[in-house]
Design a protein around this motif. Structure first.
Motif, PDB file in Angstrom:
ATOM      1  N   GLU A   1       0.811  -1.223   0.000  1.00  0.00           N
ATOM      2  CA  GLU A   1       0.000   0.000   0.000  1.00  0.00           C
ATOM      3  C   GLU A   1       0.844   1.273   0.000  1.00  0.00           C
ATOM      4  OE1 GLU A   1       0.015  -1.641   4.258  1.00  0.00           O
ATOM      5  OE2 GLU A   1      -0.312  -2.465   2.274  1.00  0.00           O
ATOM      6  N   ASN A   2       2.157   1.150   0.185  1.00  0.00           N
ATOM      7  CA  ASN A   2       3.046   2.311   0.187  1.00  0.00           C
ATOM      8  C   ASN A   2       3.846   2.482  -1.106  1.00  0.00           C
ATOM      9  OD1 ASN A   2       2.284   3.029   2.781  1.00  0.00           O
ATOM     10  ND2 ASN A   2       3.916   1.856   3.734  1.00  0.00           N
ATOM     11  N   GLU A   3       3.580   1.654  -2.105  1.00  0.00           N
ATOM     12  CA  GLU A   3       4.370   1.709  -3.346  1.00  0.00           C
ATOM     13  C   GLU A   3       4.344   3.082  -4.006  1.00  0.00           C
ATOM     14  OE1 GLU A   3       3.653  -1.351  -6.215  1.00  0.00           O
ATOM     15  OE2 GLU A   3       4.198  -2.945  -4.811  1.00  0.00           O
ATOM     16  N   SER A   4       3.187   3.686  -4.142  1.00  0.00           N
ATOM     17  CA  SER A   4       3.116   4.981  -4.824  1.00  0.00           C
ATOM     18  C   SER A   4       3.858   6.065  -4.038  1.00  0.00           C
ATOM     19  CB  SER A   4       1.669   5.392  -5.089  1.00  0.00           C
ATOM     20  OG  SER A   4       0.960   5.523  -3.881  1.00  0.00           O
ATOM     21  N   LEU A   5       3.792   6.016  -2.715  1.00  0.00           N
ATOM     22  CA  LEU A   5       4.544   6.973  -1.898  1.00  0.00           C
ATOM     23  C   LEU A   5       6.050   6.775  -2.070  1.00  0.00           C
ATOM     24  CD1 LEU A   5       2.451   6.781   1.391  1.00  0.00           C
ATOM     25  CD2 LEU A   5       2.553   8.701  -0.204  1.00  0.00           C
ATOM     26  N   LEU A   6       6.480   5.525  -2.140  1.00  0.00           N
ATOM     27  CA  LEU A   6       7.901   5.239  -2.317  1.00  0.00           C
ATOM     28  C   LEU A   6       8.389   5.742  -3.676  1.00  0.00           C
ATOM     29  CD1 LEU A   6      10.400   3.841  -1.050  1.00  0.00           C
ATOM     30  CD2 LEU A   6       9.736   1.806  -2.339  1.00  0.00           C
ATOM     31  N   ILE A   7       7.618   5.516  -4.709  1.00  0.00           N
ATOM     32  CA  ILE A   7       7.993   5.967  -6.051  1.00  0.00           C
ATOM     33  C   ILE A   7       8.115   7.491  -6.074  1.00  0.00           C
ATOM     34  CG2 ILE A   7       7.189   6.145  -8.439  1.00  0.00           C
ATOM     35  CD1 ILE A   7       6.085   3.236  -8.040  1.00  0.00           C
ATOM     36  N   GLU A   8       7.211   8.182  -5.401  1.00  0.00           N
ATOM     37  CA  GLU A   8       7.288   9.641  -5.332  1.00  0.00           C
ATOM     38  C   GLU A   8       8.546  10.092  -4.587  1.00  0.00           C
ATOM     39  OE1 GLU A   8       6.797  13.407  -6.103  1.00  0.00           O
ATOM     40  OE2 GLU A   8       5.562  11.830  -6.977  1.00  0.00           O
ATOM     41  N   LEU A   9       8.910   9.409  -3.516  1.00  0.00           N
ATOM     42  CA  LEU A   9      10.152   9.729  -2.804  1.00  0.00           C
ATOM     43  C   LEU A   9      11.370   9.494  -3.693  1.00  0.00           C
ATOM     44  CD1 LEU A   9       9.703   8.473   0.862  1.00  0.00           C
ATOM     45  CD2 LEU A   9      10.246  10.779   0.095  1.00  0.00           C
ATOM     46  N   TYR A  10      11.344   8.424  -4.483  1.00  0.00           N
ATOM     47  CA  TYR A  10      12.442   8.166  -5.418  1.00  0.00           C
ATOM     48  C   TYR A  10      12.607   9.332  -6.383  1.00  0.00           C
ATOM     49  CZ  TYR A  10      12.697   3.188  -4.106  1.00  0.00           C
ATOM     50  OH  TYR A  10      12.853   1.996  -3.441  1.00  0.00           O
ATOM     51  N   ARG A  11      11.502   9.844  -6.879  1.00  0.00           N
ATOM     52  CA  ARG A  11      11.565  10.984  -7.821  1.00  0.00           C
ATOM     53  C   ARG A  11      12.183  12.207  -7.144  1.00  0.00           C
ATOM     54  NH1 ARG A  11       5.840   9.519  -9.670  1.00  0.00           N
ATOM     55  NH2 ARG A  11       6.264   8.159 -11.430  1.00  0.00           N
ATOM     56  N   GLU A  12      11.741  12.481  -5.931  1.00  0.00           N
ATOM     57  CA  GLU A  12      12.297  13.612  -5.187  1.00  0.00           C
ATOM     58  C   GLU A  12      13.793  13.434  -4.952  1.00  0.00           C
ATOM     59  OE1 GLU A  12      10.395  14.634  -1.484  1.00  0.00           O
ATOM     60  OE2 GLU A  12       8.417  14.221  -2.330  1.00  0.00           O
ATOM     61  N   MET A  13      14.167  12.241  -4.514  1.00  0.00           N
ATOM     62  CA  MET A  13      15.572  11.978  -4.202  1.00  0.00           C
ATOM     63  C   MET A  13      16.430  12.073  -5.456  1.00  0.00           C
ATOM     64  SD  MET A  13      17.314   9.042  -1.796  1.00  0.00           S
ATOM     65  CE  MET A  13      16.241   7.782  -2.358  1.00  0.00           C
TER      66      MET A  13
END
Length: 94
Positions: free
Chosen positions: A14-26
Motif C-alpha cells: 500500500e506504500n508503493e506509490s509513496l515510495l515511487i514519489e520519494l524516489y523521484r524527489e531523491m
C-alpha cells in the motif's frame, strides 16, 4: 572509475506509490550532487513490493559523499517508514 550502485528495497504494497514519489524527489536532489550520472527505478514483476534502483556515479567517492550526506539520510529515514526490510546496497565498477 565509474560505479553502478544497486539499491534493493521491499515496500509494503500500500506504500508503493509513496515510495515511487520519494524516489523521484531523491533523484532530483541527486542531480545536484557531484559525479551523479543518473538512475532508474525497476519494479520486480514476480515479487510484490520489491524495487531495484540502478544508480550510476562517476566515481566511488562521489557515491560515498551522497550516501552519508544529510540530505540523502533524511530521504532514507522517510523511505524506512514505508519499507518492511532493510535497504541493501551493492556497488559495482565499470
Amino acid at each position: 572509475m565509474a560505479v553502478t550502485v544497486l539499491i534493493k528495497r521491499k515496500v509494503v504494497p500500500e506504500n508503493e506509490s509513496l515510495l515511487i514519489e520519494l524516489y523521484r524527489e531523491m533523484r532530483g536532489s541527486a542531480l545536484n550532487q557531484e559525479g551523479y550520472i543518473g538512475a532508474e527505478t525497476l519494479k520486480r514483476v514476480d515479487q510484490t513490493g520489491e524495487f531495484l534502483i540502478v544508480s550510476k556515479w562517476r566515481h566511488i567517492d562521489d557515491w560515498s559523499k551522497w550516501l552519508v550526506s544529510k540530505e540523502r539520510r533524511a530521504y532514507q529515514k522517510r523511505i524506512d517508514t514505508l519499507t518492511n526490510a532493510e535497504t541493501k546496497f551493492e556497488i559495482y565498477v565499470h
